[in-house]
Design a protein around this motif. Structure first.
Motif, mmCIF file in Angstrom:
data_model
loop_
_atom_site.group_PDB
_atom_site.id
_atom_site.type_symbol
_atom_site.label_atom_id
_atom_site.label_comp_id
_atom_site.label_asym_id
_atom_site.label_seq_id
_atom_site.Cartn_x
_atom_site.Cartn_y
_atom_site.Cartn_z
ATOM 1 N N LEU A 147 47.568 -16.695 48.095
ATOM 2 C CA LEU A 147 47.318 -18.163 48.535
ATOM 3 C C LEU A 147 48.153 -18.876 47.909
ATOM 4 C CD1 LEU A 147 45.916 -20.106 50.711
ATOM 5 C CD2 LEU A 147 44.047 -19.779 49.185
ATOM 6 N N LYS A 148 49.144 -19.506 48.333
ATOM 7 C CA LYS A 148 49.923 -20.374 47.362
ATOM 8 C C LYS A 148 48.989 -21.719 47.338
ATOM 9 C CE LYS A 148 54.348 -17.949 48.782
ATOM 10 N NZ LYS A 148 55.664 -18.170 49.462
ATOM 11 N N PRO A 149 49.605 -22.495 46.186
ATOM 12 C CA PRO A 149 49.019 -23.677 46.064
ATOM 13 C C PRO A 149 49.043 -24.736 47.026
ATOM 14 C CG PRO A 149 49.756 -22.990 44.162
ATOM 15 C CD PRO A 149 50.437 -21.933 45.029
ATOM 16 N N GLY A 150 50.329 -24.847 47.803
ATOM 17 C CA GLY A 150 50.710 -25.478 48.685
ATOM 18 C C GLY A 150 49.702 -25.520 49.980
ATOM 19 N N ALA A 151 49.772 -24.104 50.310
ATOM 20 C CA ALA A 151 49.077 -23.621 51.429
ATOM 21 C C ALA A 151 47.224 -23.941 51.315
ATOM 22 C CB ALA A 151 49.331 -22.322 51.865
ATOM 23 N N ALA A 152 46.967 -23.636 50.298
ATOM 24 C CA ALA A 152 45.582 -24.046 49.925
ATOM 25 C C ALA A 152 45.316 -25.370 50.070
ATOM 26 C CB ALA A 152 45.287 -23.504 48.425
ATOM 27 N N ARG A 153 46.235 -26.542 49.704
ATOM 28 C CA ARG A 153 45.778 -27.831 49.909
ATOM 29 C C ARG A 153 46.052 -28.333 51.456
ATOM 30 N NH1 ARG A 153 49.274 -28.101 45.211
ATOM 31 N NH2 ARG A 153 51.110 -28.538 46.543
ATOM 32 N N ARG A 154 47.250 -27.542 51.861
ATOM 33 C CA ARG A 154 47.110 -28.088 53.517
ATOM 34 C C ARG A 154 46.275 -27.339 54.330
ATOM 35 N NH1 ARG A 154 52.208 -25.934 53.641
ATOM 36 N NH2 ARG A 154 53.011 -27.890 52.793
ATOM 37 N N PHE A 155 46.007 -26.085 54.097
ATOM 38 C CA PHE A 155 45.136 -25.466 55.032
ATOM 39 C C PHE A 155 43.673 -25.206 54.756
ATOM 40 C CE2 PHE A 155 49.416 -23.725 56.114
ATOM 41 C CZ PHE A 155 49.843 -24.440 57.223
ATOM 42 N N GLY A 156 43.373 -25.294 53.266
ATOM 43 C CA GLY A 156 42.157 -24.984 52.650
ATOM 44 C C GLY A 156 41.097 -25.464 53.315
ATOM 45 N N PRO A 157 40.946 -26.992 53.686
ATOM 46 C CA PRO A 157 39.855 -27.403 54.271
ATOM 47 C C PRO A 157 39.431 -26.925 55.811
ATOM 48 C CG PRO A 157 41.092 -29.244 53.519
ATOM 49 C CD PRO A 157 41.990 -27.839 53.372
ATOM 50 N N THR A 158 40.549 -26.700 56.353
ATOM 51 C CA THR A 158 40.189 -25.772 57.775
ATOM 52 C C THR A 158 39.811 -24.690 57.737
ATOM 53 O OG1 THR A 158 42.361 -27.322 58.477
ATOM 54 C CG2 THR A 158 41.465 -25.145 59.979
ATOM 55 N N LEU A 159 40.389 -23.812 56.673
ATOM 56 C CA LEU A 159 39.779 -22.453 56.525
ATOM 57 C C LEU A 159 38.360 -22.458 55.979
ATOM 58 C CD1 LEU A 159 43.025 -20.958 54.686
ATOM 59 C CD2 LEU A 159 42.115 -20.010 56.730
ATOM 60 N N ILE A 160 37.991 -23.323 55.078
ATOM 61 C CA ILE A 160 36.507 -23.454 54.667
ATOM 62 C C ILE A 160 35.735 -23.940 56.057
ATOM 63 C CG2 ILE A 160 34.859 -24.899 53.523
ATOM 64 C CD1 ILE A 160 37.408 -25.154 51.414
ATOM 65 N N GLU A 161 36.101 -24.748 56.973
ATOM 66 C CA GLU A 161 35.460 -25.057 58.254
ATOM 67 C C GLU A 161 35.411 -24.190 59.026
ATOM 68 O OE1 GLU A 161 33.317 -27.650 60.309
ATOM 69 O OE2 GLU A 161 34.115 -28.064 58.394
ATOM 70 N N CYS A 162 36.333 -23.199 59.007
ATOM 71 C CA CYS A 162 36.102 -21.858 59.718
ATOM 72 C C CYS A 162 35.099 -21.081 59.219
ATOM 73 C CB CYS A 162 37.434 -21.185 59.892
ATOM 74 S SG CYS A 162 38.766 -21.578 60.843
#
Length: 373
Positions: free
Chosen positions: A280-295
């Protein structure tokens, strides 16, 4: 003599004439020849390394005498082009010959808006005559036709223009032998009483290509999750597919399978729960992290575990092994690759209680009740 009246002898195939078609008037000039074919070999060249959808680079057609290399880069937005090719694909009086459909179906449907049917798959035909199931086209052509087609250019950038002559020769070779291979393989299948098997399997390939694939079942290892974690993975897998389609990026560019599996297991409630996840690359974590957590936070009360992801017990695994032995014994009797009759994955689904559609066909006749769930 018109190219539709005969197939080239194998020794002449390397020198078959080829026509590069990148204008609608050029397509019209050759359309009558292609439309006169009762059977036409088809292949595609495409690029997909950095996109969700395959990027069509070339569509190849051959009647066994000449080759037409059609340029979807130049013609793809021309309505008349799409309409004509869709008609070619749907015409029930013209057999479409491919070797291992693979991603070709997706490319053809993307360009033409239709799937090629009726279909004759030379790889499946060869397997039904005792050859390896994953046999390459070049190997089959060498063994059955005595022609050596040079390979190794399939992964080039087929969006490049102009296309080098060597690339176009390679693309032409990929289809010139298909009509003759179909003729010889169909004769062998008929003698063996297996032509009906082949017709059934090809029709099933086309039908399956029309069915949507559950994004959850694409993820290897999903069956090892408990129901709650699997429901979280299901939400993330569906979101990832939508995001990948919207951005036209490979799924792995959004989040790799191991990343989604680990997040589903962890069930993070805030960004700190994503720390330390491999791949999980840092950029992807910042960009998609909130959505993944919401899932993970959003429940799916109506989620039902797909049958193919039911966990296997030890008894189940033993049952799969027993079915494999049954299939292997029958394959030896028929002198075919066991995977042609049923793969381990398909047998596993039977043990999980699913009844595959192919049990209503020649395989059901072959095995009787031996493979019934």
């Amino acid at each position: 003599m018109s190219s539709t009246h005969r197939r080239r002898a194998p020794g002449e195939m390397l020198d078959a004439p080829r026509f590069f078609i990148d204008r609608i008037d050029s397509l019209e000039d050759h359309a009558s020849e292609i439309e006169a074919c009762h059977a036409v070999g088809i292949d595609t060249e495409f690029v997909r390394e950095r996109t969700f959808f395959p990027q069509p680079g070339l569509l190849q057609f051959s009647d066994g005498n000449a080759v037409w290399l059609i340029d979807p880069v130049a013609l793809g937005e021309v309505g008349e082009f799409v309409s004509r090719l869709a008609g070619w694909m749907r015409n029930p009086g013209r057999v479409k010959i491919l070797h291992s459909v693979g991603e070709d179906f997706e490319v053809i449907e993307r360009v033409c808006g239709a799937l090629p049917e009726p279909l004759f798959d030379t790889q499946i035909a060869a397997a039904m005559l005792g050859m390896p199931l994953q046999l390459k086209y070049e190997t089959l052509a060498e063994e059955r036709l005595g022609v050596t087609f040079p390979g190794g250019l399939g992964r080039n950038n087929w969006l490049r223009r102009p296309l080098p002559d060597a690339w176009m020769a390679y693309a032409a070779h990929d289809v010139i032998g298909l009509p003759e291979l179909m003729a010889r393989l169909a004769e062998g299948l008929d003698r063996a009483g297996r032509l009906g098997w082949h017709t059934e399997d090809c029709a099933r390939l086309v039908e399956r290509a029309r069915r949507p694939v559950d994004p959850l079942t694409r993820i290897r290892g999903a069956d090892r999750l408990d129901d709650d974690a699997l429901a979280r993975l299901d939400r993330m897998a569906r979101w990832r597919d939508e995001e990948a389609r919207r951005r036209d990026l490979p799924r792995t560019f959004i989040a790799a399978d191991p990343v989604l599996l680990e997040i589903a297991r962890r069930n993070p409630r805030d960004p700190s729960g994503l720390e330390g996840i491999d791949k999980l690359k840092p950029g992807a974590a910042r960009r998609f992290g909130p959505t993944l957590i919401e899932c993970c936070r959003t429940p799916t009360p109506d989620f039902v575990r797909p049958p193919e992801l039911q966990p296997l017990t030890r008894e189940d695994r033993d049952a799969v092994t027993d079915l494999q032995k049954t299939v292997r014994t029958r394959a030896e009797e028929l002198d075919v690759d066991p995977a042609l009759l049923a793969s381990k994955r398909e047998l596993t689904r039977i043990v999980r209680g699913e009844r595959p559609d192919w049990l209503d066909g020649w395989r059901g006749d072959l095995f009787g009740a031996e493979l019934e769930p």
